[in-house]
Design a protein around this motif. Structure first.
Motif, PDB file in Angstrom:
ATOM      1  N   PRO A   6       0.840  -1.196   0.000  1.00  0.00           N
ATOM      2  CA  PRO A   6       0.000   0.000   0.000  1.00  0.00           C
ATOM      3  C   PRO A   6       0.878   1.251   0.000  1.00  0.00           C
ATOM      4  O   PRO A   6       2.022   1.219   0.422  1.00  0.00           O
ATOM      5  N   PHE A   7       0.290   2.345  -0.480  1.00  0.00           N
ATOM      6  CA  PHE A   7       1.063   3.572  -0.622  1.00  0.00           C
ATOM      7  C   PHE A   7       1.501   4.098   0.732  1.00  0.00           C
ATOM      8  O   PHE A   7       0.745   4.127   1.695  1.00  0.00           O
ATOM      9  N   SER A   8       2.739   4.521   0.782  1.00  0.00           N
ATOM     10  CA  SER A   8       3.318   5.161   1.957  1.00  0.00           C
ATOM     11  C   SER A   8       4.247   6.260   1.468  1.00  0.00           C
ATOM     12  O   SER A   8       5.132   6.003   0.633  1.00  0.00           O
ATOM     13  N   LEU A   9       4.045   7.459   1.973  1.00  0.00           N
ATOM     14  CA  LEU A   9       4.895   8.580   1.592  1.00  0.00           C
ATOM     15  C   LEU A   9       6.343   8.319   2.012  1.00  0.00           C
ATOM     16  O   LEU A   9       7.280   8.591   1.255  1.00  0.00           O
ATOM     17  N   ASP A  10       6.533   7.763   3.196  1.00  0.00           N
ATOM     18  CA  ASP A  10       7.888   7.453   3.663  1.00  0.00           C
ATOM     19  C   ASP A  10       8.565   6.433   2.751  1.00  0.00           C
ATOM     20  O   ASP A  10       9.741   6.565   2.423  1.00  0.00           O
ATOM     21  N   VAL A  66       4.126  17.515  -0.110  1.00  0.00           N
ATOM     22  CA  VAL A  66       5.348  16.707  -0.198  1.00  0.00           C
ATOM     23  C   VAL A  66       5.456  16.061  -1.577  1.00  0.00           C
ATOM     24  O   VAL A  66       6.527  16.061  -2.189  1.00  0.00           O
ATOM     25  N   LEU A  67       4.347  15.520  -2.097  1.00  0.00           N
ATOM     26  CA  LEU A  67       4.370  14.919  -3.434  1.00  0.00           C
ATOM     27  C   LEU A  67       4.768  15.949  -4.494  1.00  0.00           C
ATOM     28  O   LEU A  67       5.511  15.644  -5.425  1.00  0.00           O
ATOM     29  N   HIS A  68       4.281  17.167  -4.340  1.00  0.00           N
ATOM     30  CA  HIS A  68       4.639  18.248  -5.269  1.00  0.00           C
ATOM     31  C   HIS A  68       6.147  18.502  -5.235  1.00  0.00           C
ATOM     32  O   HIS A  68       6.793  18.596  -6.269  1.00  0.00           O
ATOM     33  N   ALA A 110       2.458  15.320  -8.908  1.00  0.00           N
ATOM     34  CA  ALA A 110       1.864  15.026  -7.597  1.00  0.00           C
ATOM     35  C   ALA A 110       0.466  14.443  -7.773  1.00  0.00           C
ATOM     36  O   ALA A 110       0.097  13.453  -7.118  1.00  0.00           O
ATOM     37  N   SER A 111      -0.320  15.036  -8.658  1.00  0.00           N
ATOM     38  CA  SER A 111      -1.678  14.540  -8.910  1.00  0.00           C
ATOM     39  C   SER A 111      -1.654  13.152  -9.539  1.00  0.00           C
ATOM     40  O   SER A 111      -2.465  12.288  -9.187  1.00  0.00           O
ATOM     41  N   LEU A 112      -0.732  12.916 -10.465  1.00  0.00           N
ATOM     42  CA  LEU A 112      -0.630  11.595 -11.094  1.00  0.00           C
ATOM     43  C   LEU A 112      -0.216  10.517 -10.093  1.00  0.00           C
ATOM     44  O   LEU A 112      -0.713   9.394 -10.137  1.00  0.00           O
ATOM     45  N   ILE A 113       0.697  10.852  -9.186  1.00  0.00           N
ATOM     46  CA  ILE A 113       1.097   9.898  -8.149  1.00  0.00           C
ATOM     47  C   ILE A 113      -0.102   9.561  -7.280  1.00  0.00           C
ATOM     48  O   ILE A 113      -0.361   8.395  -6.975  1.00  0.00           O
ATOM     49  N   ALA A 117      -1.631   5.818  -7.085  1.00  0.00           N
ATOM     50  CA  ALA A 117      -1.567   5.136  -5.791  1.00  0.00           C
ATOM     51  C   ALA A 117      -2.953   4.875  -5.204  1.00  0.00           C
ATOM     52  O   ALA A 117      -3.076   4.268  -4.146  1.00  0.00           O
ATOM     53  N   GLY A 118      -4.000   5.364  -5.889  1.00  0.00           N
ATOM     54  CA  GLY A 118      -5.358   5.173  -5.386  1.00  0.00           C
ATOM     55  C   GLY A 118      -5.693   6.070  -4.213  1.00  0.00           C
ATOM     56  O   GLY A 118      -6.599   5.774  -3.430  1.00  0.00           O
ATOM     57  N   LEU A 119      -4.983   7.186  -4.088  1.00  0.00           N
ATOM     58  CA  LEU A 119      -5.240   8.138  -3.006  1.00  0.00           C
ATOM     59  C   LEU A 119      -6.380   9.061  -3.406  1.00  0.00           C
ATOM     60  O   LEU A 119      -6.602   9.304  -4.593  1.00  0.00           O
ATOM     61  N   PRO A 120      -7.081   9.625  -2.437  1.00  0.00           N
ATOM     62  CA  PRO A 120      -8.163  10.554  -2.784  1.00  0.00           C
ATOM     63  C   PRO A 120      -7.599  11.781  -3.487  1.00  0.00           C
ATOM     64  O   PRO A 120      -6.514  12.249  -3.155  1.00  0.00           O
ATOM     65  N   PRO A 121      -8.307  12.286  -4.499  1.00  0.00           N
ATOM     66  CA  PRO A 121      -7.809  13.454  -5.224  1.00  0.00           C
ATOM     67  C   PRO A 121      -7.838  14.710  -4.367  1.00  0.00           C
ATOM     68  O   PRO A 121      -8.668  14.854  -3.483  1.00  0.00           O
TER      69      PRO A 121
END
Length: 145
Positions: A6-10, A66-68, A110-113, A117-121
């Motif tokens: 699952p997605f994790s920023l770390d 952070v993704l940006h 950032a939006s594409l990630i 990753a299936g994260l909420p927009p």
């Protein structure tokens, strides 16, 4: 890009750091920077990358910030407004708006990630809410679970 599941920023930061051969450290922005309107900042040196994020906003917005900034790293952006950095000079990019090409590219990545990753927009309404929360000094408490 191979995103962690699952997605994790770390975990994502760890993968990017491994590819670049230097660590990525995440830190809340200093109060003065946040008060000046900056909500994210990347400081890249030859040995480490520092990503700073607005701490007084929603967790969703913090993650997107952070993704940006990771987008700037992945694209190899190296200066604001087209200025060239010397080989030994640190890279410093501050996020305040999306009016130049580098900012637009980082925001798109950032939006594409998030989508991949299936994260909420993070849409305009969420961004507006996050800025409102930030302006009001709202700090959401995260509960472990």
């Amino acid at each position: 890009m191979d995103l962690p599941h699952p997605f994790s920023l770390d975990a994502l930061c760890g993968r990017i750091a491994e590819q670049r051969g230097r660590p990525i450290r995440l830190h809340p922005l200093p109060k003065e920077a946040a008060e000046s309107g900056v909500c994210g900042l990347w400081v890249g040196t030859t040995s480490i990358d520092y990503v700073f994020y607005e701490a007084q906003t929603s967790p969703l917005h913090r993650e997107h910030i952070v993704l940006h900034e990771l987008g700037h790293i992945l694209f190899g952006h190296n200066s604001l407004e087209g200025e060239e950095s010397g080989a030994q000079a640190p890279v410093i990019l501050g996020r305040t708006n999306y009016t130049n090409r580098q900012e637009q590219e980082a925001e798109m990545l950032a939006s594409l990630i998030r989508t991949s990753a299936g994260l909420p927009p993070v849409d305009e309404a969420a961004g507006t809410l996050a800025r409102l929360e930030s302006a009001m000094g709202y700090r959401r408490v995260q509960h472990g679970g």
